[in-house]
Design a protein around this motif. Structure first.
Motif, PDB file in Angstrom:
ATOM      1  N   ASP A 553       0.861  -1.179   0.000  1.00  0.00           N
ATOM      2  CA  ASP A 553       0.000   0.000   0.000  1.00  0.00           C
ATOM      3  C   ASP A 553       0.901   1.234   0.000  1.00  0.00           C
ATOM      4  O   ASP A 553       1.571   1.539   0.996  1.00  0.00           O
ATOM      5  CB  ASP A 553      -0.893  -0.019   1.238  1.00  0.00           C
ATOM      6  CG  ASP A 553      -1.804   1.200   1.312  1.00  0.00           C
ATOM      7  OD1 ASP A 553      -1.740   2.062   0.415  1.00  0.00           O
ATOM      8  OD2 ASP A 553      -2.572   1.295   2.295  1.00  0.00           O
ATOM      9  N   SER A 555       0.234   4.338  -0.009  1.00  0.00           N
ATOM     10  CA  SER A 555      -0.180   5.496   0.791  1.00  0.00           C
ATOM     11  C   SER A 555       0.550   5.537   2.121  1.00  0.00           C
ATOM     12  O   SER A 555       0.628   6.588   2.762  1.00  0.00           O
ATOM     13  CB  SER A 555      -1.691   5.467   1.014  1.00  0.00           C
ATOM     14  OG  SER A 555      -2.055   4.337   1.802  1.00  0.00           O
ATOM     15  N   ARG A 658      -2.517   3.095 -13.219  1.00  0.00           N
ATOM     16  CA  ARG A 658      -2.926   3.501 -11.870  1.00  0.00           C
ATOM     17  C   ARG A 658      -1.765   3.311 -10.884  1.00  0.00           C
ATOM     18  O   ARG A 658      -1.500   4.172 -10.044  1.00  0.00           O
ATOM     19  CB  ARG A 658      -4.138   2.667 -11.447  1.00  0.00           C
ATOM     20  CG  ARG A 658      -4.764   3.106 -10.132  1.00  0.00           C
ATOM     21  CD  ARG A 658      -5.978   2.250  -9.782  1.00  0.00           C
ATOM     22  NE  ARG A 658      -6.942   2.246 -10.868  1.00  0.00           N
ATOM     23  CZ  ARG A 658      -7.225   1.187 -11.624  1.00  0.00           C
ATOM     24  NH1 ARG A 658      -6.605   0.041 -11.405  1.00  0.00           N
ATOM     25  NH2 ARG A 658      -8.118   1.268 -12.592  1.00  0.00           N
ATOM     26  N   ARG A 659      -1.057   2.200 -10.999  1.00  0.00           N
ATOM     27  CA  ARG A 659       0.061   1.932 -10.083  1.00  0.00           C
ATOM     28  C   ARG A 659       1.199   2.923 -10.308  1.00  0.00           C
ATOM     29  O   ARG A 659       1.827   3.386  -9.348  1.00  0.00           O
ATOM     30  CB  ARG A 659       0.562   0.500 -10.295  1.00  0.00           C
ATOM     31  CG  ARG A 659       1.606   0.045  -9.278  1.00  0.00           C
ATOM     32  CD  ARG A 659       1.038  -0.018  -7.875  1.00  0.00           C
ATOM     33  NE  ARG A 659       1.989  -0.627  -6.936  1.00  0.00           N
ATOM     34  CZ  ARG A 659       1.782  -0.749  -5.633  1.00  0.00           C
ATOM     35  NH1 ARG A 659       0.656  -0.295  -5.100  1.00  0.00           N
ATOM     36  NH2 ARG A 659       2.682  -1.312  -4.857  1.00  0.00           N
ATOM     37  N   GLU A 662       0.289   6.062  -8.610  1.00  0.00           N
ATOM     38  CA  GLU A 662       0.409   5.931  -7.156  1.00  0.00           C
ATOM     39  C   GLU A 662       1.860   6.113  -6.718  1.00  0.00           C
ATOM     40  O   GLU A 662       2.135   6.746  -5.686  1.00  0.00           O
ATOM     41  CB  GLU A 662      -0.114   4.565  -6.715  1.00  0.00           C
ATOM     42  CG  GLU A 662      -1.629   4.415  -6.798  1.00  0.00           C
ATOM     43  CD  GLU A 662      -2.090   2.998  -6.487  1.00  0.00           C
ATOM     44  OE1 GLU A 662      -1.217   2.133  -6.273  1.00  0.00           O
ATOM     45  OE2 GLU A 662      -3.314   2.755  -6.470  1.00  0.00           O
ATOM     46  N   HIS A 663       2.775   5.575  -7.487  1.00  0.00           N
ATOM     47  CA  HIS A 663       4.192   5.744  -7.167  1.00  0.00           C
ATOM     48  C   HIS A 663       4.599   7.212  -7.270  1.00  0.00           C
ATOM     49  O   HIS A 663       5.356   7.716  -6.425  1.00  0.00           O
ATOM     50  CB  HIS A 663       5.054   4.893  -8.104  1.00  0.00           C
ATOM     51  CG  HIS A 663       5.179   3.457  -7.671  1.00  0.00           C
ATOM     52  ND1 HIS A 663       5.870   3.082  -6.546  1.00  0.00           N
ATOM     53  CD2 HIS A 663       4.690   2.305  -8.223  1.00  0.00           C
ATOM     54  CE1 HIS A 663       5.815   1.759  -6.414  1.00  0.00           C
ATOM     55  NE2 HIS A 663       5.100   1.267  -7.417  1.00  0.00           N
ATOM     56  N   GLU A 665       2.677   9.786  -6.853  1.00  0.00           N
ATOM     57  CA  GLU A 665       2.083  10.490  -5.711  1.00  0.00           C
ATOM     58  C   GLU A 665       2.859  10.218  -4.427  1.00  0.00           C
ATOM     59  O   GLU A 665       2.912  11.087  -3.542  1.00  0.00           O
ATOM     60  CB  GLU A 665       0.625  10.056  -5.543  1.00  0.00           C
ATOM     61  CG  GLU A 665      -0.296  10.549  -6.655  1.00  0.00           C
ATOM     62  CD  GLU A 665      -1.700   9.967  -6.553  1.00  0.00           C
ATOM     63  OE1 GLU A 665      -1.937   9.209  -5.577  1.00  0.00           O
ATOM     64  OE2 GLU A 665      -2.537  10.248  -7.429  1.00  0.00           O
TER      65      GLU A 665
END
Length: 791
Positions: A553, A555, A658-659, A662-663, A665
């Motif tokens: 995860d 986040s 999407r992944r 995420e990285h 971010e």
């Protein structure tokens, strides 16, 4: 059945150890064990093991005036003291630990800790009275040199140090120590019938056997380094890892060499033992260890305790206490999971199980005896003599337990329990061999199947089947002879000793194996005890989904800019390959007739391209990129930007995109490493901070020559690039991530701390499972068929 307590001599004139004419008797236990052993210092080996741990607990709880001294080897960064602190922190020591004020306080107050090893035994305290040698290699199939080092050389080294500690400066004994040797009932080997409590008669030269056993490692290591053998191992490694690179292949070759040496050492031990009449190298070297004990201990008191199959406790420290899995547990658990269809046991053969606390109690009672100097006493601690349990009886008890308390199953419910028919060892061997051949054929056929979810599922099922077959092969090989043995261990001495216990000691120190029933022990005590931790772990796996955690995860990730997120392209982020990409760029610019001709030429080359890709990814890429000769690079790039970009973006995996975001971010540096030519990566530039791709060489007119400006970054060149990049930018690769789909990217995945296999080929899937990496399926749903060309 009970011998007179005064002398323990049997009425038929035969001494309790079964040797006619021998005129001696086991000494009476005059008083309670706590009094008989008061003021004694008992040196123990093997205290971190199953029997040794409970033996220490028993002394601390029941023998308040006895001082245990423990010989413990350091392990990695842990000293002997640290290891003993960990031991007394265990639950069974809670009461005595709290009474002492803590684990270290308990050690200081009650236990002498001696750092040492077998056979490197240090000088022992001069005030020792009794030595209990529990340590030893208890695996049935250790390498031959290891078995001799522990069970023969280690035993002699310990006895020599004991005698030295009890002697003056001239080597004369100042006091007579009592040496208690913990052996095994199965030192009888492949004999049949009644086995007396006596020295086994044989003429084996243990010095010669020890020298030969130790020499086997050097002999086999030398053989493993011959050119013929290394060539064989290298070719095996290349068949599996050629695509990943030379270093990966070399590492796997060396792994195979070391595993071969180890396997041959095990085989050498087994064959040597069986050639001399023992079941395995464990029982063989333990028998030789007994001979060492008799020879070295001619001038001291010697007792030999021979337990049978030691399993969980009947009563103390609580019913079912056990540390780790012993002999029967893997088989019981496999049966409960429906994975043991048959067993090569004789249904009426006795499986000689004895609870651990009975063994510990017997050892301490033996410590309180006074054997005649130079005349070792032997004690069988077993159940078969007076409370026999057959293999069929064990099977019925285990089946009853799992019928009432099945393991919780998956979607199909609880596992179906096999019905054993006891067809005999040869029938079980035929069944196993047939299954192994079928698996080999299926696995070979699978290597030709195209990559797909279905193929991976079949491979996963085959791997589970292979694991099951390997388990059966190993344990059937180990236990086959034990399961068909026709031994009967006489236990007259042990029975006499248990009958000699003071009445007040019976509750705490009883070891009469006829005192319990098998239904209660197996169905109510042993099986619940060994299955409880397995059930807890199964529940945790069900809750967590039984998935590795490299797909973290993000986040919660705190690595920020010190971490990389590295992605492969083809098969990972995008559904395409370099041949398709060439056709996308080349065919639209050709007239229809030439388009068909070029497609046919490429199609004819596909088999050679596949062979090149299997040998070396770089060679394959170079062969394909030769076809770009004559292409205008500027026009190529324009075509990508105008007409090809939408087609490529349509092939991206939404999950991958999407992944990647995420990285970004999370503050990670996103990197695309691909063997694709650079113009084809232009539509992906917004997703990545850095793109590493293949650069086409051009001539003075800007036309491609068919060559690259440098080697394509594939296989082992990728982690080399990553390590260099990390050193320049302060990157922590252990905190970094990598995503790839092909076994050729194994080196890159191994270079980071969080590797993720994306819709992997079978070889990478197996590597991911072995390394506990996450495996994810990133679906790509293109709105157009693969055969549609961009306009």
């Amino acid at each position: 059945m009970t011998a007179p307590a005064e002398t323990f001599r049997r009425s038929d004139g035969e001494s309790p150890n079964g040797q006619n004419g021998r005129d001696h008797a086991v000494q009476r236990l005059d008083g309670r064990l706590r009094d008989l052993l008061a003021g004694k210092k008992i040196l123990m080996t093997g205290v971190t093991g199953f029997i040794g741990e409970q033996l220490l607990w028993k002394m601390l709880t029941e023998l308040p005036d006895t001082t245990p001294a423990v010989l413990v080897r350091p392990k990695r960064s842990q000293s002997a003291w640290d290891r003993m602190v960990a031991v007394v922190k265990k639950d069974i020591f809670k009461q005595v630990r709290e009474a002492a004020g803590g684990p270290e306080e308990l050690l200081r107050a009650r236990i002498d800790v001696i750092e040492g090893d077998l056979p490197n035994v240090p000088k022992l305290p001069r005030d020792i009275d009794i030595v209990v040698h529990c340590a030893g290699d208890v695996s049935f199939d250790p390498p031959i040199d290891q078995a001799f080092t522990t069970n023969v050389i280690g035993t002699k080294a310990l006895m020599d140090r004991m005698i030295e500690a009890c002697s003056d400066e001239h080597g004369n004994l100042e006091k007579i120590p009592h040496y208690v040797h913990i052996s095994t009932a199965y030192t009888a080997g492949r004999r049949r019938g009644a086995i007396p409590e006596a020295q086994h008669v044989h003429t084996i030269d243990y010095d010669a056997e020890t020298a030969a056993g130790l020499a086997m490692r050097d002999l086999l290591d030398t053989e493993s380094r011959t050119s013929e053998h290394l060539t064989k191992l290298r070719k095996e490694a290349e068949r599996e890892h050629r695509a990943a690179g030379f270093l990966t292949t070399a590492a796997d070759t060396e792994r195979r060499r070391l595993e071969w040496v180890q396997a041959e050492l095990v085989k050498a031990g087994t064959e040597r033992a069986r050639s001399l009449g023992w079941t395995d190298v464990y029982t063989f070297t333990k028998a030789l260890g007994e001979r060492v004990v008799a020879d070295v201990g001619r001038n001291v008191e010697v007792s030999v305790v021979r337990p049978a199959i030691v399993e969980s406790s009947w009563k103390h420290p609580y019913p079912g206490w056990i540390e780790g899995f012993k002999m029967a547990e893997p088989l019981i658990l496999a049966y409960g999971r429906g994975e043991l269809p048959e067993f090569p046991a004789s249904p009426d053969s006795v499986v000689d199980i004895v609870p651990c606390d009975y063994v510990v109690n017997a050892i301490l009672a033996v410590c309180a005896t006074k054997p005649v100097i130079g005349e070792p006493e032997f004690y069988h601690v077993n159940s078969g003599a007076r409370n026999p349990l057959t293999f069929r009886g064990l099977y019925n008890h285990v089946r009853n337990y799992f019928s009432a308390h099945p393991f919780e199953g998956g979607p199909r419910g609880a596992a179906r329990l096999p019905q054993w028919q006891f067809p005999g060892a040869s029938s079980v061997e035929r069944l196993l061999s047939t299954s192994e051949r079928a698996h080999k054929i299926a696995d070979r056929a699978l290597s030709y199947a195209p990559r797909s979810d279905r193929t991976r599922k079949i491979a996963t099922d085959l791997d589970r089947f292979r694991t099951r077959l390997d388990f059966l092969r190993r344990y059937l090989g180990l236990y086959n002879e034990y399961a068909q043995s026709e031994l009967h261990f006489v236990d007259d001495n042990t029975l006499a000793l248990t009958n000699a216990l003071d009445a007040d000691d019976v509750d705490a120190f009883a070891f009469d194996s006829a005192a319990y029933d098998w239904t209660t022990y197996i169905e109510d005590v042993h099986c619940p005890s060994i299955t409880a931790p397995v059930r807890r772990m199964d529940a945790i796996r069900r809750k967590r989904g039984n998935r590795p955690t490299t797909m973290k995860d993000l986040s919660r990730d705190k690595a920020g800019a010190t971490a990389l997120a590295v992605f492969d392209l083809d098969g990972t982020v995008m559904s395409a390959n370099v041949i398709e990409q060439y056709l996308w760029t080349r065919l639209p610019e050709l007239p229809p007739v030439q388009r068909v001709a070029e497609f046919g030429r490429v199609l004819r080359k596909v088999p050679s391209y596949v062979r090149a890709d299997q040998r070396d990814r770089g060679t394959f890429l170079r062969a394909v990129y030769r076809r770009y000769k004559g292409a205008d690079l500027a026009a190529f790039e324009e075509a990508v930007d105008t007409s090809l970009a939408p087609h490529m973006l349509n092939r991206l995996s939404p999950d991958a995109v999407r992944r990647i975001r995420e990285h970004r971010e999370a503050g990670h540096t996103t990197i695309l490493i691909t063997g694709v030519v650079r113009p084809l990566t232009r539509p992906l530039a917004p997703l990545f901070d850095t793109i590493v791709a293949a650069d086409l060489e051009v001539d003075d007119d800007g036309r491609c020559t068919g060559f690259l400006t440098g080697p394509p970054l594939v296989g082992e060149s990728r982690p080399a690039w990553l390590r260099h990049y990390a050193s320049l930018h302060g990157i922590d690769l252990d905190a970094s991530f990598a995503y790839a789909d092909s076994h050729s990217d194994l080196p890159m995945l191994q270079a980071v701390g969080n590797a993720v296999a994306v819709s992997p080929d079978i070889a990478l899937m197996r590597a991911a499972n072995a390394n506990r990496w996450s495996i994810v399926e990133w679906k790509i749903k293109s709105s157009s068929p693969r055969w549609i060309l961009p306009e």
